[in-house]
Design an enzyme around this catalytic site. Structure first.
Site, PDB file in Angstrom:
ATOM      1  N   ASP A 252       0.928  -1.295   0.080  1.00 45.24           N
ATOM      2  CA  ASP A 252       0.081  -0.109   0.113  1.00 45.24           C
ATOM      3  C   ASP A 252       0.901   1.139  -0.135  1.00 45.24           C
ATOM      4  O   ASP A 252       1.809   1.413   0.950  1.00 45.24           O
ATOM      5  CB  ASP A 252      -0.946  -0.039   1.264  1.00 45.24           C
ATOM      6  CG  ASP A 252      -2.153   1.243   1.197  1.00 45.24           C
ATOM      7  OD1 ASP A 252      -3.093   0.952   0.697  1.00 45.24           O
ATOM      8  OD2 ASP A 252      -1.462   2.349   1.579  1.00 45.24           O
ATOM      9  N   ASN A 260      -1.910  13.119  -4.524  1.00 43.69           N
ATOM     10  CA  ASN A 260      -2.902  13.304  -5.628  1.00 43.69           C
ATOM     11  C   ASN A 260      -3.431  14.905  -5.325  1.00 43.69           C
ATOM     12  O   ASN A 260      -3.519  15.597  -6.364  1.00 43.69           O
ATOM     13  CB  ASN A 260      -4.089  12.327  -5.509  1.00 43.69           C
ATOM     14  CG  ASN A 260      -3.865  11.171  -6.298  1.00 43.69           C
ATOM     15  OD1 ASN A 260      -3.265  11.057  -7.343  1.00 43.69           O
ATOM     16  ND2 ASN A 260      -4.778   9.931  -6.059  1.00 43.69           N
ATOM     17  N   HIS A 265      -3.805  14.302 -10.041  1.00 46.29           N
ATOM     18  CA  HIS A 265      -3.837  13.007 -10.412  1.00 46.29           C
ATOM     19  C   HIS A 265      -3.097  12.487 -11.291  1.00 46.29           C
ATOM     20  O   HIS A 265      -2.813  10.958 -11.532  1.00 46.29           O
ATOM     21  CB  HIS A 265      -5.665  12.675 -10.808  1.00 46.29           C
ATOM     22  CG  HIS A 265      -6.440  12.845  -9.646  1.00 46.29           C
ATOM     23  ND1 HIS A 265      -6.668  11.919  -8.569  1.00 46.29           N
ATOM     24  CD2 HIS A 265      -7.121  13.841  -9.472  1.00 46.29           C
ATOM     25  CE1 HIS A 265      -7.640  12.415  -7.858  1.00 46.29           C
ATOM     26  NE2 HIS A 265      -7.975  13.738  -8.191  1.00 46.29           N
ATOM     27  N   GLU A 295      -4.547   2.519  -4.604  1.00 47.48           N
ATOM     28  CA  GLU A 295      -2.943   2.272  -4.446  1.00 47.48           C
ATOM     29  C   GLU A 295      -2.563   1.024  -3.849  1.00 47.48           C
ATOM     30  O   GLU A 295      -1.390   1.004  -3.205  1.00 47.48           O
ATOM     31  CB  GLU A 295      -2.710   3.472  -3.579  1.00 47.48           C
ATOM     32  CG  GLU A 295      -3.011   3.504  -2.188  1.00 47.48           C
ATOM     33  CD  GLU A 295      -4.497   4.235  -1.967  1.00 47.48           C
ATOM     34  OE1 GLU A 295      -4.605   4.436  -0.674  1.00 47.48           O
ATOM     35  OE2 GLU A 295      -5.237   4.302  -2.940  1.00 47.48           O
TER      36      GLU A 295
END
Length: 416
Positions: A252, A260, A265, A295
């Site tokens: 992760d 972001n 993005h 993610e």
């Protein structure tokens, strides 16, 4: 039906195929469609010019016409190379160049039988090249490729027979040659059969493409969740006594939302793509890497023990940490946390592995992120890492030995 009428029908079919293939290229932009469409267009135009002999200058109906026909064969070869995702090589021009070279020789240029023999010989070379390309690719469409090779081989033999017969019979023109049927009908049958087989090859390619899309993440190009599940079941069936365990590595990206929000993005997408490349490269064919969603990523592989699984996860974590990702005007460094779960291959359950890896990942996050943790059954333990031991000035071999020792201590915890 005389031979000239047959050639005109042949030319009409070739030009129709050219329009269809070029239209397909316009919408899909696969280059092999354009090459094949252009090849059929040149082939059809060349045949039309051949049938107009007597109504147009001989130079156009003979030299130019046959050059176009053989250039079309060369474009078919180019299309096959592009279909197999191979570079287009200069040898695609060999059939047309053989004809052009022959036209510089007076005995061939002025003799109809020799010209027909040369044309068929050059066509045979083109067919031989296509057969080689078809048979040298070990793809999922192996049977269809072999069938297409058979039709091309029949055409190859027919061209050879025609070349011998027209020279032996000293044919003067295509319309009155005693072997006119040999010039058209076997070729027409194989031509149609080859088109039908080629259409099946395209259909199989489209089906394979759809299957690949179904198990692939469109942004990063790695496996998606479904693809990882399929590979998990494949790994379970794999017999490998040296690597009896299945390891699930759950990754992760740390603070991804902030990337972001701060950089946009598109920068976030660049980070996802970069990490996917790191994961695939670090595995080096030892397992499968994919994106679970957002993610979150995962890797599934067979390992010998806990140490091997932890070493791979740490290699991925450290590689990403030491990498700067360029995303437009932003240069981004990012870290990742990892959770590991293991189980014997014969009894491994994917849902249980995912739950255990999630618990270990939670431990890594709660311990400060940028860490790897392993689920040992009763608890999750953080893997000791050299980048957090204040040993940056130590030689690389010393740092490596410390980490191996730490991993061995961790493995002993899992055996309790």
């Amino acid at each position: 039906m005389d031979i000239l009428t047959g050639l005109m029908i042949w030319a009409a079919e070739a030009l129709t195929l050219a329009v269809l293939l070029c239209s397909r290229w316009y919408y899909e932009r696969d280059r092999f469609y354009l090459s094949w469409g252009s090849g059929f267009a040149l082939h059809g135009i060349g045949v039309v010019l051949v049938t107009l002999r007597g109504d147009i200058p001989d130079f156009i109906s003979i030299q130019i016409a046959n050059t176009l026909v053989l250039a079309g064969v060369g474009l078919w070869i180019a299309g096959l190379l592009q279909f197999d995702r191979k570079p287009v090589e200069a040898y695609i021009a060999i059939p047309a160049l053989l004809w052009v070279a022959g036209m510089f020789l007076y005995p061939i240029r002025e003799n109809f039988a020799y010209r027909v023999a040369l044309h068929n010989g050059a066509t045979m070379v083109g067919h031989a090249i296509m057969i080689y390309i078809l048979l040298s690719n070990d793809s999922a469409s192996k049977i269809t490729r072999r069938v297409l090779s058979v039709f091309l081989a029949i055409q190859f033999c027919a061209n050879g027979v025609v070349a011998v017969l027209v020279v032996a019979g000293e044919a003067k023109t295509i319309g009155v040659s005693p072997h006119s049927a040999w010039l058209l009908f076997p070729a027409a049958i194989c031509f149609i059969a080859s088109i039908m087989t080629g259409a099946k090859l395209l259909t199989e390619r489209s089906e394979h493409k759809l299957k690949t899309l179904a198990v692939t993440d469109p942004l990063t190009g790695v496996l998606n969740r479904r693809g990882l599940i399929d590979q998990f079941h494949a790994l379970k069936k794999l017999e490998n006594e040296q690597k009896p365990l299945i390891a699930l590595l759950h990754f992760d990206l740390d603070n991804f939302k902030q990337i972001n929000d701060r950089c946009g993005h598109q920068a976030g997408d660049s980070v996802l793509i970069a990490f996917s490349q790191v994961g695939q490269t670090s595995l080096r064919g030892r397992g499968f890497f994919g994106r679970m969603g957002g993610e979150e990523f995962a890797s599934i592989l067979r390992v010998a023990d806990m140490i091997e699984a932890a070493s791979i996860a740490e290699a991925i974590r450290l590689t990403l940490k030491r990498q700067t990702i360029d995303a437009g005007e932003h240069s981004i460094t990012v870290t990742v946390s990892a959770g590991i779960a293991l189980a014997p291959a014969e009894t491994a359950d994917l849902d249980l592995l995912l739950s255990a890896a999630d618990r270990a990942l939670y431990t890594a996050k709660e311990s400060g992120r940028d860490r790897t943790a392993i689920d040992t059954g009763t608890e999750a333990s953080v893997v000791p890492a050299v980048d957090r031991q204040g040993e940056d000035e130590a030689p690389a071999d010393v740092r490596a030995s410390h980490q191996v020792a730490a991993l061995k201590r961790l493995a002993s915890l899992g055996k309790r």
